[in-house]
Design a protein around this motif. Structure first.
Motif, short mmCIF file in Angstrom:
data_model
loop_
_atom_site.label_atom_id
_atom_site.label_comp_id
_atom_site.label_asym_id
_atom_site.label_seq_id
_atom_site.Cartn_x
_atom_site.Cartn_y
_atom_site.Cartn_z
N LYS A 9 11.06 -8.72 -3.78
CA LYS A 9 10.89 -9.48 -5.04
C LYS A 9 12.22 -10.11 -5.45
CE LYS A 9 9.32 -8.83 -9.81
NZ LYS A 9 8.29 -9.85 -10.08
N ASN A 10 13.31 -9.34 -5.32
CA ASN A 10 14.64 -9.87 -5.67
C ASN A 10 14.99 -11.11 -4.87
OD1 ASN A 10 15.39 -8.19 -7.69
ND2 ASN A 10 16.42 -6.70 -6.34
N LYS A 11 14.48 -11.19 -3.63
CA LYS A 11 14.81 -12.34 -2.78
C LYS A 11 13.81 -13.47 -2.98
CE LYS A 11 18.49 -10.72 -1.11
NZ LYS A 11 19.80 -11.38 -1.15
N GLY A 12 12.90 -13.35 -3.94
CA GLY A 12 12.01 -14.46 -4.27
C GLY A 12 10.60 -14.35 -3.75
N HIS A 13 10.32 -13.31 -2.95
CA HIS A 13 8.93 -13.13 -2.51
C HIS A 13 8.07 -12.67 -3.70
CE1 HIS A 13 10.06 -13.68 1.66
NE2 HIS A 13 11.05 -12.81 1.50
N ILE A 14 6.76 -12.82 -3.54
CA ILE A 14 5.84 -12.47 -4.63
C ILE A 14 5.12 -11.15 -4.28
CG2 ILE A 14 3.75 -13.17 -5.88
CD1 ILE A 14 4.89 -16.10 -4.59
N ILE A 15 5.31 -10.15 -5.11
CA ILE A 15 4.51 -8.92 -4.91
C ILE A 15 3.17 -9.21 -5.58
CG2 ILE A 15 4.36 -6.42 -5.17
CD1 ILE A 15 6.81 -7.38 -3.53
N HIS A 16 2.13 -9.31 -4.74
CA HIS A 16 0.83 -9.81 -5.17
C HIS A 16 -0.03 -8.68 -5.73
CE1 HIS A 16 -2.83 -12.06 -5.12
NE2 HIS A 16 -3.36 -11.38 -4.10
N GLN A 17 -0.08 -7.56 -5.02
CA GLN A 17 -0.90 -6.42 -5.43
C GLN A 17 -0.25 -5.12 -4.95
OE1 GLN A 17 -4.88 -7.21 -3.81
NE2 GLN A 17 -5.78 -6.61 -5.78
N VAL A 18 -0.49 -4.06 -5.73
CA VAL A 18 0.02 -2.74 -5.36
C VAL A 18 -1.16 -1.77 -5.33
CG1 VAL A 18 1.35 -0.80 -6.24
CG2 VAL A 18 2.33 -3.09 -6.32
N PHE A 19 -1.22 -0.96 -4.27
CA PHE A 19 -2.25 0.08 -4.20
C PHE A 19 -1.60 1.46 -4.14
CE2 PHE A 19 -4.13 3.29 -1.47
CZ PHE A 19 -5.40 3.44 -1.98
N SER A 20 -2.15 2.40 -4.90
CA SER A 20 -1.78 3.80 -4.70
C SER A 20 -3.00 4.65 -5.04
CB SER A 20 -0.60 4.20 -5.58
OG SER A 20 -0.42 5.61 -5.53
N ILE B 147 0.87 -1.18 0.00
CA ILE B 147 0.00 0.00 0.00
C ILE B 147 0.91 1.23 0.00
CG2 ILE B 147 -1.71 1.30 1.34
CD1 ILE B 147 -2.98 -1.31 2.15
N GLY B 148 0.86 1.98 -1.08
CA GLY B 148 1.80 3.09 -1.28
C GLY B 148 2.69 2.77 -2.48
N ALA B 149 3.13 3.83 -3.17
CA ALA B 149 3.95 3.61 -4.36
C ALA B 149 5.09 4.63 -4.40
CB ALA B 149 3.10 3.70 -5.61
N GLY B 150 5.54 5.04 -3.21
CA GLY B 150 6.60 6.03 -3.14
C GLY B 150 7.99 5.40 -3.04
N ASN B 151 8.93 6.18 -2.51
CA ASN B 151 10.33 5.72 -2.42
C ASN B 151 10.46 4.45 -1.60
OD1 ASN B 151 10.92 8.06 -3.80
ND2 ASN B 151 11.57 9.20 -1.98
N VAL B 152 9.78 4.39 -0.46
CA VAL B 152 9.92 3.24 0.44
C VAL B 152 9.26 2.00 -0.16
CG1 VAL B 152 9.40 2.32 2.74
CG2 VAL B 152 10.08 4.71 2.50
N ALA B 153 8.01 2.14 -0.66
CA ALA B 153 7.31 1.00 -1.26
C ALA B 153 8.12 0.44 -2.43
CB ALA B 153 5.93 1.43 -1.73
N ILE C 199 0.67 -7.40 4.45
CA ILE C 199 0.31 -6.10 3.85
C ILE C 199 1.29 -5.06 4.40
CG2 ILE C 199 -1.47 -4.31 3.65
CD1 ILE C 199 -3.54 -6.59 4.33
N ILE C 200 2.00 -4.38 3.50
CA ILE C 200 2.95 -3.34 3.92
C ILE C 200 2.35 -1.98 3.59
CG2 ILE C 200 5.25 -2.36 3.60
CD1 ILE C 200 6.28 -5.12 2.85
N VAL C 201 2.12 -1.17 4.63
CA VAL C 201 1.59 0.18 4.44
C VAL C 201 2.76 1.15 4.43
CG1 VAL C 201 0.00 1.94 5.31
CG2 VAL C 201 -0.52 -0.49 5.66
N ALA C 202 3.15 1.59 3.25
CA ALA C 202 4.31 2.48 3.11
C ALA C 202 3.83 3.81 2.54
CB ALA C 202 5.36 1.83 2.22
N VAL C 203 3.14 4.57 3.38
CA VAL C 203 2.61 5.88 2.96
C VAL C 203 3.04 6.93 3.98
CG1 VAL C 203 0.58 4.83 1.86
CG2 VAL C 203 0.44 5.56 4.25
#
Lengths: 262, 262
Positions: free
Chosen positions: A27-38, A13-19, A69-73
């Motif tokens: 993602k680089n380490k193999g996790h799956i980014i499932h959905q992005v919200f902004s 959640i968030g699409a800025g520098n931190v997100a 869920i990561i809230v990066a706002v």
């Protein structure tokens, strides 16, 4: 033998520098980014394409088929996001240095934590998070273990800190990064006005930081204010008379340094 | 074939960080440190032993068998040193970023210049001056050539700057080094009070400086003030209420950053 990484499905959640930087590292380490919200369609779309995943501008579109869920706002927006998010039973974290853990409980979440990477990010300069400290806090031991495992997959410096100490770390980071960078900004402006290249100053800046490895900042402090050289200080304040903003900063910091040396 | 270095006999007036580092660099390159002067007997003695040369606490003891006199003292003391120095016909320079060249003429010297190394020195950490910019100014072309030759023997970045531009460079250096280092000092104090290691902040500081190679400080500016996040700013000011000095710095710099982003 290394234990293979358990891949998590992650919602950003968030699409800025931190997100952007956290998402890329995960993602680089193999996790799956499932959905992005902004809230911004363009930002959501760019990050969705970057991570090759679903994106949305509606919180109600978020799927509950997620492990984290990561809230990066911005801190200003955390509460309204949490109020409006319907999924309450999934593991959720925010990335703020200052907003306390209690914000989740107030909004009826069940499993939650803090995932605060101590770094200055930019969208256009994606970097490895391996050397970057990540400060964690969790609602219970199980969540804590889960967050430690995920954070350790992208950083070598994972540690636990309660909300009050995390705030101290954030304030310290504002001085160490935001304010020191502003000093470089002022320095460059002064030189630009005289057509002198900022490149000349860079060896001095590099040395200033190198010194932190062999002495404390208090021991390394030099300059007119440090030796209470009032002649130079007045001379410099006079030089800055056409730049009131910088003159005020020069005066306050010189006074404060001089006091701290007594 | 490299032209062999013409060795100069050099007199050092002052025994602080600059005299120590300049003297060491010149001696390392084959020049002869002929005499050292300091008002403090202990400082004079230490530096005399370091350079294996004559030392004195009396200006009248200085010999005129010298090729270059370097005055490396606080700006407050330059005038009184020059007034009291009897040798008026030898090449003499000072190392100040701010005191103008005219101070020599006012004190009846014949050949003079400025030899301003743009660095933060410490006595206990002698370093190579090769990457350090040295800013020169001279009373005439012959002196200029002489100073360029000597400065180039210890630095790869020798350049000419008049007194007004040199002052701009010095003011810029105060922001880039003295004030940024003070930001690190405040950061460390805040962490120490919470028993958090300053080591955690160092990757952030290193990254802040690395960014200067790929973007301008204005582009790299992040943080609450940069995005005008008043909620965090008030929260941090509240956190700092027991540290009035730091709170004042936080408030002024945040305000100034926010203005600069508009």
């Amino acid at each position: 033998m290394a234990i293979p990484l358990k891949k998590r499905r992650i919602t950003l959640i968030g699409a800025g520098n931190v997100a952007t930087n956290l998402g890329a590292a995960l993602k680089n380490k193999g996790h799956i980014i499932h959905q992005v919200f902004s809230r911004s369609h363009q930002s959501a779309m760019i990050l969705g394409h970057t991570f090759n995943c679903d994106y949305t501008t509606k919180l109600s579109d978020l799927s509950d088929k997620t492990d984290l869920i990561i809230v990066a706002v911005h801190d200003d927006s955390i509460t309204s996001i949490l109020e409006n998010l319907k999924i309450k039973d999934k593991l959720i974290v925010h990335t703020s240095g200052t907003t306390p853990l209690s914000v989740f409980q107030e909004n009826k979440f069940k499993q939650y934590g803090i995932f605060y990477p101590l770094q200055t990010f930019s969208k256009h300069d994606i970097e490895s998070l391996l050397p970057i400290p990540i400060s964690l806090e969790a609602s219970n031991k199980k969540v804590e273990n889960e967050l430690i495992e995920i954070a350790s997959s992208i950083s070598k410096k994972v540690f636990l800190l309660d909300s009050e100490k995390r705030k101290a770390l954030h304030v310290a980071a504002v001085f160490a990064n935001n304010f020191s960078n502003y000093m470089f900004h002022i320095s460059q402006q002064i030189l630009e006005d005289e057509n002198i290249s900022f490149e000349l100053i860079k060896p001095l800046i590099k040395r200033t930081v190198e010194k932190l490895d062999s002495s404390t900042p208090a021991e390394s402090q030099t300059g007119p204010a440090s030796r209470n050289d009032q002649k130079i200080i007045s001379n410099h304040l006079e030089f800055l008379k056409g730049k009131k903003e910088f003159q005020q900063v020069y005066a306050l910091l010189s006074e404060s340094i001089t006091k701290s040396r007594k």
